[in-house]
Design a protein around this motif. Structure first.
Motif, PDB file in Angstrom:
ATOM      1  N   THR A 161       0.834  -1.198   0.000  1.00  0.00           N
ATOM      2  CA  THR A 161       0.000   0.000   0.000  1.00  0.00           C
ATOM      3  C   THR A 161       0.870   1.250   0.000  1.00  0.00           C
ATOM      4  N   ALA A 179       1.796   4.469   1.382  1.00  0.00           N
ATOM      5  CA  ALA A 179       1.560   4.967   2.731  1.00  0.00           C
ATOM      6  C   ALA A 179       0.899   6.340   2.709  1.00  0.00           C
ATOM      7  N   ASP A 201       1.190  -3.369   4.302  1.00  0.00           N
ATOM      8  CA  ASP A 201       0.142  -3.019   5.245  1.00  0.00           C
ATOM      9  C   ASP A 201      -0.534  -4.297   5.730  1.00  0.00           C
ATOM     10  N   THR A 203      -7.082  -2.275   8.825  1.00  0.00           N
ATOM     11  CA  THR A 203      -5.691  -2.093   8.451  1.00  0.00           C
ATOM     12  C   THR A 203      -5.200  -0.787   9.066  1.00  0.00           C
ATOM     13  N   ASP A 204      -3.952  -0.718   9.447  1.00  0.00           N
ATOM     14  CA  ASP A 204      -3.424   0.473  10.117  1.00  0.00           C
ATOM     15  C   ASP A 204      -3.548   1.732   9.269  1.00  0.00           C
ATOM     16  N   GLU A 205      -3.663   1.585   7.950  1.00  0.00           N
ATOM     17  CA  GLU A 205      -3.774   2.750   7.074  1.00  0.00           C
ATOM     18  C   GLU A 205      -5.184   3.366   7.084  1.00  0.00           C
TER      19      GLU A 205
END
Length: 376
Positions: free
Chosen positions: A193, A195, A211, A238-240
């Motif tokens: 991904t 960022a 990711d 997901t952290d994003e």
């Protein structure tokens, strides 16, 4: 109206700034009467931060180093926005000293640590959890639609909107789940991904990173016994998701008579007459409007399904939710309402979040047990 008068511990942190911005934007509603900071060095940094915020109603807030000193300022409650190690000792101490506490969610490393933390608090009714996601405009609107009965009996939700305990809180409240047993199947999957920005904005150049997406299916036991249809959810994070504009949050709620996502309610006029009702967010400050840039309300089919409790204040949805949680905590302390968000609910959210982590790490199904906070 009497102001909500509270103290803050952990004013140096990123999360604490949401509370400071709420106070700055709504000085007629909230009063930060004191800051609790044990370290003299951090107290100096906090004083500089308050000055940098240009916060006229915060610049002279007293900073104390002990609970005994804090008593003289008579806060209704203390907001504790500190790390897990400090929280684990500070919350029980404050509650034992007679303070009400609104704590940021405890993030233990194990179920055993969570159980030990819950057991360490003797005055449990004095501790509430700062779980604000159900108070965010879009989630609050969906909960109002569910409560109206427009979707029928809700039995399935898909939540890709928040990590860990926040996501679990949304799932439980959308489904109307308390402390029922749950079985979890999970996987952690990697996706390349681009960022997005972080707390401090974008990096100097593009970075393609791996990711990690955590996906889990949660199946809750039915009250009707074996063989009866239960309720289930998909947790997807997901952290994003929080910052990245190409990884937007998504939520889908399905009931026996309809479903709802970010933009639409699909329901029935009668069993053979479906209708689609657009969900419309009304906000000021856009298209040349000179009003404050914040949400006014959310409507569907000409009916209001959410209204900003602090109209005109220049606050984001997250800051409005934080302010609403402060107001709910004050009402609880004053005996004007039930719990703001009980310690027991917060522990259940965290417990299930830990089980999701375990299921995603092991790739094996896990099942919950009845924990001490769920036996009441």
């Amino acid at each position: 109206m009497k102001k909500v008068r509270f103290a803050l511990m952990g004013a140096k942190g990123w999360r604490a700034k949401f509370y400071l911005r709420a106070v700055r934007a709504l000085p007629e509603v909230f009063e930060l009467c004191a800051i609790l900071e044990e370290s003299e060095a951090r107290a100096r940094v906090i004083r500089e931060q308050l000055a940098d915020l240009n916060a006229l109603n915060l610049a002279n807030v007293p900073i104390v180093s002990t609970l005994e000193e804090l008593k003289t300022f008579e806060p209704e409650f203390i907001v504790m926005s500190v790390g897990p190690d400090v929280l684990a000792r500070a919350v029980p101490a404050a509650a034992d000293a007679g303070f009400y506490v609104l704590q940021e969610t405890f993030w233990p490393v194990s179920v055993e640590d969570l159980s030990a933390y819950y057991g360490s608090i003797t005055a449990k009714e004095r501790v509430q959890v700062a779980e604000q996601y159900c108070l965010q405009s879009h989630h609050a609107a969906r909960l109002n639609v569910i409560a109206s009965g427009a979707l029928g009996e809700v039995g399935q939700v898909q939540v890709s909107a928040a990590h860990g305990y926040h996501g679990v809180s949304l799932i439980r409240h959308y489904l109307g789940i308390g402390f029922e047993p749950v079985q979890i199947i999970g996987r952690a999957l990697a996706t390349p991904t681009s960022a997005g920005p972080g707390r401090d904005g974008y990096a100097d150049r593009e970075e393609i990173r791996e990711d990690i997406q955590k996906v889990a299916i949660l199946t809750f036991a039915s009250e009707g016994g074996e063989g009866a249809p239960g309720k289930w959810a998909i947790f997807d994070f997901t952290d994003e998701t929080y910052f990245n504009p190409i990884r937007k949050p998504h939520t889908l709620i399905r009931g026996s008579r309809g479903e709802m996502d970010e933009r639409c309610i699909r329901t029935l006029t009668d069993y053979r007459t479906p209708q689609e009702i657009p969900v419309i967010r009304e906000a000021g400050g856009s298209f040349g409007e000179l009003t404050q840039p914040c949400i006014d309300r959310i409507t569907a089919g000409g009916r209001t399904i959410y209204e900003n409790p602090f109209p005109g204040a220049r606050l984001s949805d997250e800051e409005i939710a934080v302010a609403a949680q402060l107001a709910r905590m004050s009402a609880y302390v004053r005996g004007e309402s039930g719990p703001a968000y009980s310690l027991e609910e917060g522990c259940q959210d965290m417990y299930i979040a830990l089980l999701i982590e375990q299921a995603c790490a092991d790739g094996k199904p896990v099942s919950s047990e009845t924990m001490p906070w769920g036996r009441g």
